[in-house]
Design a protein around this motif. Structure first.
Motif, PDB file in Angstrom:
ATOM      1  N   ILE A   1       0.941  -1.233   0.191  1.00  0.00           N
ATOM      2  CA  ILE A   1      -0.138  -0.473   0.050  1.00  0.00           C
ATOM      3  C   ILE A   1       0.821   1.541   0.018  1.00  0.00           C
ATOM      4  CG2 ILE A   1      -1.013   1.453   1.463  1.00  0.00           C
ATOM      5  CD1 ILE A   1      -3.147  -0.991   2.065  1.00  0.00           C
ATOM      6  N   ASP A   2       1.897   0.727   1.268  1.00  0.00           N
ATOM      7  CA  ASP A   2       2.853   2.324   1.203  1.00  0.00           C
ATOM      8  C   ASP A   2       3.074   2.700  -0.601  1.00  0.00           C
ATOM      9  OD1 ASP A   2       2.089   2.597   3.810  1.00  0.00           O
ATOM     10  OD2 ASP A   2       4.063   1.925   4.398  1.00  0.00           O
ATOM     11  N   VAL A   3       3.571   1.798  -1.047  1.00  0.00           N
ATOM     12  CA  VAL A   3       4.129   1.873  -2.724  1.00  0.00           C
ATOM     13  C   VAL A   3       3.307   2.477  -3.535  1.00  0.00           C
ATOM     14  CG1 VAL A   3       5.097   0.136  -4.590  1.00  0.00           C
ATOM     15  CG2 VAL A   3       6.116  -0.121  -2.209  1.00  0.00           C
ATOM     16  N   ILE A   4       2.316   1.858  -3.551  1.00  0.00           N
ATOM     17  CA  ILE A   4       1.300   2.109  -3.700  1.00  0.00           C
ATOM     18  C   ILE A   4       0.744   3.944  -4.081  1.00  0.00           C
ATOM     19  CG2 ILE A   4      -1.302   1.912  -4.540  1.00  0.00           C
ATOM     20  CD1 ILE A   4      -1.141  -0.740  -4.624  1.00  0.00           C
ATOM     21  N   GLU A   5       0.402   4.333  -2.659  1.00  0.00           N
ATOM     22  CA  GLU A   5       0.413   5.620  -2.357  1.00  0.00           C
ATOM     23  C   GLU A   5       1.598   6.538  -2.992  1.00  0.00           C
ATOM     24  OE1 GLU A   5      -0.705   5.365   1.829  1.00  0.00           O
ATOM     25  OE2 GLU A   5      -2.783   5.208   0.992  1.00  0.00           O
ATOM     26  N   GLU A   6       3.311   5.986  -2.727  1.00  0.00           N
ATOM     27  CA  GLU A   6       3.439   6.788  -3.351  1.00  0.00           C
ATOM     28  C   GLU A   6       3.995   6.936  -4.901  1.00  0.00           C
ATOM     29  OE1 GLU A   6       7.269   9.093  -3.535  1.00  0.00           O
ATOM     30  OE2 GLU A   6       6.330   8.482  -2.320  1.00  0.00           O
ATOM     31  N   LYS A   7       3.466   5.940  -5.893  1.00  0.00           N
ATOM     32  CA  LYS A   7       3.414   5.738  -6.978  1.00  0.00           C
ATOM     33  C   LYS A   7       1.789   6.716  -7.671  1.00  0.00           C
ATOM     34  CE  LYS A   7       5.662   1.504  -8.106  1.00  0.00           C
ATOM     35  NZ  LYS A   7       7.043   2.466  -9.030  1.00  0.00           N
ATOM     36  N   ILE A   8       0.485   7.041  -7.076  1.00  0.00           N
ATOM     37  CA  ILE A   8       0.248   7.541  -7.148  1.00  0.00           C
ATOM     38  C   ILE A   8      -0.354   8.696  -6.508  1.00  0.00           C
ATOM     39  CG2 ILE A   8      -1.473   5.803  -7.852  1.00  0.00           C
ATOM     40  CD1 ILE A   8      -3.211   5.999  -5.158  1.00  0.00           C
ATOM     41  N   LYS A   9       0.461   9.384  -5.727  1.00  0.00           N
ATOM     42  CA  LYS A   9       0.085  10.212  -4.871  1.00  0.00           C
ATOM     43  C   LYS A   9      -0.236  12.045  -5.763  1.00  0.00           C
ATOM     44  CE  LYS A   9       5.010  11.697  -3.901  1.00  0.00           C
ATOM     45  NZ  LYS A   9       6.129  11.672  -2.681  1.00  0.00           N
ATOM     46  N   ASP A  10       0.691  11.962  -7.273  1.00  0.00           N
ATOM     47  CA  ASP A  10       0.264  13.170  -7.921  1.00  0.00           C
ATOM     48  C   ASP A  10      -0.186  13.192  -8.939  1.00  0.00           C
ATOM     49  OD1 ASP A  10       2.824  14.682  -6.826  1.00  0.00           O
ATOM     50  OD2 ASP A  10       3.913  13.300  -7.582  1.00  0.00           O
ATOM     51  N   ASP A  11      -1.776  12.035  -8.887  1.00  0.00           N
ATOM     52  CA  ASP A  11      -2.203  11.376  -9.795  1.00  0.00           C
ATOM     53  C   ASP A  11      -3.016  12.697 -10.049  1.00  0.00           C
ATOM     54  OD1 ASP A  11      -3.380   9.674 -12.062  1.00  0.00           O
ATOM     55  OD2 ASP A  11      -5.173   9.872 -10.729  1.00  0.00           O
ATOM     56  N   ASP A  12      -3.826  13.006 -11.216  1.00  0.00           N
ATOM     57  CA  ASP A  12      -5.007  14.244 -11.263  1.00  0.00           C
ATOM     58  C   ASP A  12      -6.156  14.214 -10.768  1.00  0.00           C
ATOM     59  OD1 ASP A  12      -3.287  15.656 -12.644  1.00  0.00           O
ATOM     60  OD2 ASP A  12      -3.904  15.269 -14.903  1.00  0.00           O
ATOM     61  N   TRP A  13      -6.501  12.432 -10.688  1.00  0.00           N
ATOM     62  CA  TRP A  13      -7.521  12.177  -9.728  1.00  0.00           C
ATOM     63  C   TRP A  13      -7.502  12.433  -7.949  1.00  0.00           C
ATOM     64  CZ3 TRP A  13     -12.332  11.036  -9.920  1.00  0.00           C
ATOM     65  CH2 TRP A  13     -13.320  10.719 -10.017  1.00  0.00           C
ATOM     66  N   VAL A  14      -6.569  11.508  -7.758  1.00  0.00           N
ATOM     67  CA  VAL A  14      -5.565  11.779  -6.493  1.00  0.00           C
ATOM     68  C   VAL A  14      -5.837  12.826  -5.865  1.00  0.00           C
ATOM     69  CG1 VAL A  14      -3.941  10.696  -4.666  1.00  0.00           C
ATOM     70  CG2 VAL A  14      -5.132   9.307  -6.394  1.00  0.00           C
ATOM     71  N   LYS A  15      -5.440  13.962  -6.211  1.00  0.00           N
ATOM     72  CA  LYS A  15      -5.314  15.309  -5.858  1.00  0.00           C
ATOM     73  C   LYS A  15      -6.841  16.211  -6.115  1.00  0.00           C
ATOM     74  CE  LYS A  15      -1.681  16.981  -8.633  1.00  0.00           C
ATOM     75  NZ  LYS A  15      -0.343  17.456  -9.456  1.00  0.00           N
ATOM     76  N   SER A  16      -7.211  15.865  -7.097  1.00  0.00           N
ATOM     77  CA  SER A  16      -8.910  16.584  -7.255  1.00  0.00           C
ATOM     78  C   SER A  16      -9.512  15.505  -5.782  1.00  0.00           C
ATOM     79  CB  SER A  16      -9.235  16.326  -7.864  1.00  0.00           C
ATOM     80  OG  SER A  16      -9.673  14.399  -8.768  1.00  0.00           O
TER      81      SER A  16
END
Length: 90
Positions: free
Chosen positions: A69-84
């Motif tokens: 989960i930590d690896v996934i969150e690091e990889k997706i944290k800058d995704d536009d959907w996640v940020k929004s």
């Protein structure tokens, strides 16, 4: 525990999980429960189709899941959907 006997063979159970942010599946990952009791993990980021694995084995399921989960969150944290969706989180 169970054991395969043919050289070069291994038997493992696969459990599949999804990491979902605001209803959108961002990643999928698998826990590989090997016959010797050890646990491996591997995953894929859905948007980029990037496959990844921590390349480690674990003895504890909770630690294996948390680390991927930590690896996934690091990889997706800058995704536009996640940020929004972060701006609406409490």
């Amino acid at each position: 525990m169970f054991k395969s006997t043919l050289k070069g063979s291994v038997c493992h159970e696969v459990k599949t999980y999804r990491y979902v942010t605001a209803g959108k599946t961002m990643a999928e990952f698998e826990l590989l429960m090997f016959e010797n009791g050890q646990i491996g993990t591997q995953g894929k980021i859905i948007k980029t189709e990037e496959g990844f694995s921590p390349a480690r084995v674990y003895e504890d399921v909770d630690k294996a899941v948390q680390e991927i989960i930590d690896v996934i969150e690091e990889k997706i944290k800058d995704d536009d959907w996640v940020k929004s969706t972060e701006q609406y989180s409490v």
